[in-house]
Write a protein that holds these residues in place. Structure first.
Motif, PDB file in Angstrom:
ATOM      1  N   GLN A 512      12.433   9.933   5.722  1.00 24.62           N
ATOM      2  CA  GLN A 512      11.800   8.610   5.702  1.00 24.62           C
ATOM      3  C   GLN A 512      12.904   7.560   5.639  1.00 24.62           C
ATOM      4  O   GLN A 512      14.003   7.851   5.152  1.00 24.62           O
ATOM      5  CB  GLN A 512      10.905   8.492   4.468  1.00 24.62           C
ATOM      6  N   ILE A 580      11.918   6.303  -3.844  1.00 25.27           N
ATOM      7  CA  ILE A 580      12.189   6.143  -2.418  1.00 25.27           C
ATOM      8  C   ILE A 580      11.974   4.688  -2.037  1.00 25.27           C
ATOM      9  O   ILE A 580      12.838   4.047  -1.443  1.00 25.27           O
ATOM     10  CB  ILE A 580      11.299   7.079  -1.580  1.00 25.27           C
ATOM     11  N   GLU A 581      10.813   4.171  -2.397  1.00 28.19           N
ATOM     12  CA  GLU A 581      10.521   2.771  -2.088  1.00 28.19           C
ATOM     13  C   GLU A 581      11.211   1.870  -3.105  1.00 28.19           C
ATOM     14  O   GLU A 581      11.274   2.187  -4.277  1.00 28.19           O
ATOM     15  CB  GLU A 581       9.010   2.512  -2.167  1.00 28.19           C
TER      16      GLU A 581
HETATM   17  P1  XMP Z   1       8.381   6.622  -4.307  1.00 27.51           P
HETATM   18  O1  XMP Z   1       8.717   5.215  -3.995  1.00 27.51           O
HETATM   19  O2  XMP Z   1       7.467   6.770  -5.484  1.00 27.51           O
HETATM   20  O3  XMP Z   1       7.596   7.168  -3.042  1.00 27.51           O
HETATM   21  O4  XMP Z   1       9.606   7.482  -4.482  1.00 27.51           O
HETATM   22  C1  XMP Z   1       7.315   8.525  -2.784  1.00 27.51           C
HETATM   23  C2  XMP Z   1       6.581   8.627  -1.465  1.00 27.51           C
HETATM   24  O5  XMP Z   1       5.271   8.058  -1.580  1.00 27.51           O
HETATM   25  C3  XMP Z   1       5.096   7.048  -0.594  1.00 27.51           C
HETATM   26  N1  XMP Z   1       4.265   6.002  -1.181  1.00 27.51           N
HETATM   27  C4  XMP Z   1       3.000   5.760  -0.831  1.00 27.51           C
HETATM   28  N2  XMP Z   1       2.207   6.309   0.121  1.00 27.51           N
HETATM   29  N3  XMP Z   1       0.472   4.834  -0.484  1.00 27.51           N
HETATM   30  C5  XMP Z   1       0.956   5.842   0.296  1.00 27.51           C
HETATM   31  O6  XMP Z   1       0.226   6.309   1.178  1.00 27.51           O
HETATM   32  C6  XMP Z   1       1.191   4.243  -1.470  1.00 27.51           C
HETATM   33  O7  XMP Z   1       0.726   3.359  -2.171  1.00 27.51           O
HETATM   34  C7  XMP Z   1       2.531   4.721  -1.634  1.00 27.51           C
HETATM   35  N4  XMP Z   1       3.538   4.374  -2.456  1.00 27.51           N
HETATM   36  C8  XMP Z   1       4.600   5.161  -2.149  1.00 27.51           C
HETATM   37  C9  XMP Z   1       6.504   6.566  -0.280  1.00 27.51           C
HETATM   38  O8  XMP Z   1       6.548   5.930   0.993  1.00 27.51           O
HETATM   39  C10 XMP Z   1       7.268   7.861  -0.338  1.00 27.51           C
HETATM   40  O9  XMP Z   1       7.119   8.606   0.846  1.00 27.51           O
END
Ligand code: XMP
Length: 583
Positions: A512, A580-581
């Motif tokens: 990603q 990640i985000e």
């Molecule tokens: P983080 O930022 O928590 O993200 O490390 C892990 C994965 O989850 C995705 N992500 C989401 N996907 N709705 C989604 O469908 C959401 O609200 C959401 N928030 C985070 C993020 O892109 C990464 O792949």
């Protein structure tokens, strides 16, 4: 289908990966809670116990029904799974002093059994603290490493085996052979699984569930909802399957057209795009706090969906709801770290909640993993650009556009600058919200980068600095919100990065690539870009990937030509401690 293999989940992030690898070998496998009673697993040809973060000495650590180890059914324990077998059968598990994480050299020591066709020294992937030091009576040591006296053990008579390393990950090159030996030599499994071969059965299932009723979808443009929709379309024909795509204005460049074209190509006749851009932007005006932004977006989704349910009469008895839910989402232990948040907007729509409670829902993909959904999509003739897309968060670019009400200057520290813009991270099980350290020069290795971030508590991320239009001391964090201008700017820089990644092939090397806008700059150029390419298995953990120098150079040059861009940074932080985000 009745699974031949059940993977018992001992809490490991690799549990689903094991089941996927078994399926890739052509054997249908499912995941179940570790404590599942033996009686509920009758008929399985073998059981695999996954790894997990616990120690067998912790109170409440995952265990299995002891009857499974006396049932004559083949069992393979991986990592924690091996420790659990040793512990339950009278071997010795010792607390590791320093643990072992990463590559290790495995020396085979005993009978071939699960190592049939594997010879000599092997590279394997280890991730453990505790370890088995004495195997149970009747077990042979099958392999060892320098630090691990029982890296694999087994009792051919009882058909019970354990490995301390992870055969399911790509970093263990002989892992596939080892799993295949267990399945076919020890368990006597037969090949019974080919996801694309399930299409006709899934279509038949859709016809049965739908009966005389029609199906409507809220589609996102992602792989899962598109494949689910296409299966329903094939099963029932274009008149009986409706799709609605909500344009929130938070999507990537060209996304709405892409989705529209795709659905037209599929032969969808009842497909509508609802333009809710002004609604979302209006609701988000002035919001800066990340969770607040998410909440507003969730609420808006509910409102828009409710309007559509009402105006299209989807709550009438002749409609059921279609969803692209896939296998890991159906199990408590599975899914992404954000599973709760991801689902909020669906769950909270009261009308949809009622449909679900009334069983008026069809989810054709609940049996499948993502790769399998892609295989089905390929068989259905869907475009590769659609099937190979990276995951994209539901709330869209809104979460990648950082906002603030403050004015602040970067602060010099050692070999870098603290940028006073907070972003979300994760440490242990807790969320952090801290500033960022921008290094003057990138660390020479991943280990050095990890050491820098681990040595600090004032920041949760470190970034490398590709370029800034002025010295860092002249840049400022300044008030910035989610405006149409900033969303357009983010869309533009995101599109530039995406095109370069696709054209250079870099897109295929990563899992990603969020592109983030932070309000750091000068009045004429108020924003900077952060590049965040990562490698991951499931989004739960991730490794920051370095962008090849030439590609980064081109990217930086093109990004600095975009109106309003003051600098380009690249994130060097793994997850944890970053997420990640950025949000
Ligand atoms: P983080 O930022 O928590 O993200 O490390 C892990 C994965 O989850 C995705 N992500 C989401 N996907 N709705 C989604 O469908 C959401 O609200 C959401 N928030 C985070 C993020 O892109 C990464 O792949």
């Amino acid at each position: 289908m009745q699974p031949q293999i059940t993977v018992l989940d001992a809490g490991g992030q690799y549990c689903h990966l094991i089941a996927r690898k078994v399926r890739e070998l052509g054997v249908y496998a499912e995941v179940a809670a570790s404590e599942t009673p033996a009686a509920a697993l009758a008929g399985r040809k073998g059981i695999i116990i996954s790894g997990g973060p616990s120690s067998v000495y912790d109170s409440g650590s995952p265990t299995i029904d002891p009857a499974l180890l006396a049932a004559g059914i083949p069992v393979l324990g991986i990592c924690y799974g091996q420790q659990l077998i040793a512990h339950m059968l009278g071997g010795t598990v010792s607390k590791g002093e320093r643990g072992e994480y990463g590559f290790a050299q495995l020396d085979l020591a005993g009978e071939e059994t699960i190592f049939l066709g594997v010879s000599g020294r092997q590279q394997v992937w280890m991730s453990h603290r505790d370890l088995v030091t004495v195997p149970p009576a009747g077990f042979d040591v099958l392999a060892r490493t320098d630090t691990c006296p029982v890296a694999a053990m087994g009792s051919a008579a009882q058909k019970i085996f354990g490995v301390q390393f992870h055969p399911e990950v790509a970093h263990t090159p002989s892992g596939k052979t080892i799993l295949s030996n267990f399945l076919f030599e020890i368990c006597g499994c037969e090949k019974d699984w080919d996801p694309a071969g399930q299409i006709l059965a899934v279509e038949e299932h859709i016809r049965q569930v739908a009966a005389h009723r029609n199906i409507f979808f809220f589609v996102s443009g992602g792989v899962d909802s598109t494949v689910a929709y296409t299966l329903c379309l094939k099963a029932l024909g274009p008149e009986r399957v409706h799709g609605t795509y909500v344009d929130t204005g938070m999507m990537r460049e060209g996304e709405t057209e892409f989705v529209r074209e795709n659905f037209a190509r599929l032969g969808a006749r009842a497909f509508q795009v609802v333009d809710a851009r002004q609604d979302f932007l209006g609701a988000l005006a002035g919001a800066t706090e990340p969770e607040r932004k998410r909440h507003i977006i969730g609420e808006k989704f509910v409102e828009v969906q409710e309007k559509i349910l009402d105006s299209e009469h989807y709550l009438d008895g002749q409609w059921i709801l279609g969803q692209g839910t896939i296998y890991p989402d159906t199990i408590e232990s599975g899914g992404s770290a954000k599973a709760d948040l991801i689902k909020t907007h669906h769950n909270r729509v009261e009308g949809i909640q009622k449909l679900i409670e009334a069983g008026r829902i069809i989810e054709p993909l609940t049996q499948f993993y993502k790769d399998e959904v892609r295989a089905i999509g390929r068989q259905l003739g869907l475009a590769p650009e659609l099937l190979e897309r990276h995951p994209f968060p539901g709330p869209g670019l809104a979460i990648r556009c950082l906002c603030t009400d403050e004015i602040a200057a970067p602060q010099r520290t050692g070999n870098g600058w603290i940028i006073p813009v907070s972003s979300v991270g994760v440490q242990g099980d807790s969320r952090t919200y801290k500033p960022v350290l921008a290094l003057d020069a990138p660390p020479s290795s991943e280990e050095d980068a990890a050491a820098i971030i681990n040595s600090r508590t004032d920041v949760n991320r470190i970034v490398g600095t590709a370029v800034t239009c002025r010295p860092m001391s002249a840049l400022r964090i300044a008030p910035a919100h989610l405006t149409a201008d900033r969303m357009d700017r983010l869309r533009r820089v995101d599109a530039i990065v995406r095109n370069l990644c696709v054209n250079s092939g870099f897109e295929k090397e990563i899992w990603q690539f969020p592109v983030v806008l932070i309000p750091l700059g000068i009045p004429a150029r108020p924003d900077s870009v952060v590049l965040r390419p990562v490698d991951s298995v499931d989004g739960m953990t991730a490794r920051a990937v370095r962008i090849p120098a030439e590609l980064l150079g081109t990217m930086t040059r093109m990004l600095m030509e975009v109106e309003g861009i003051a600098g380009v940074f690249y994130d060097l932080t793994n997850k944890p401690p970053g997420t990640i985000e950025w949000e």
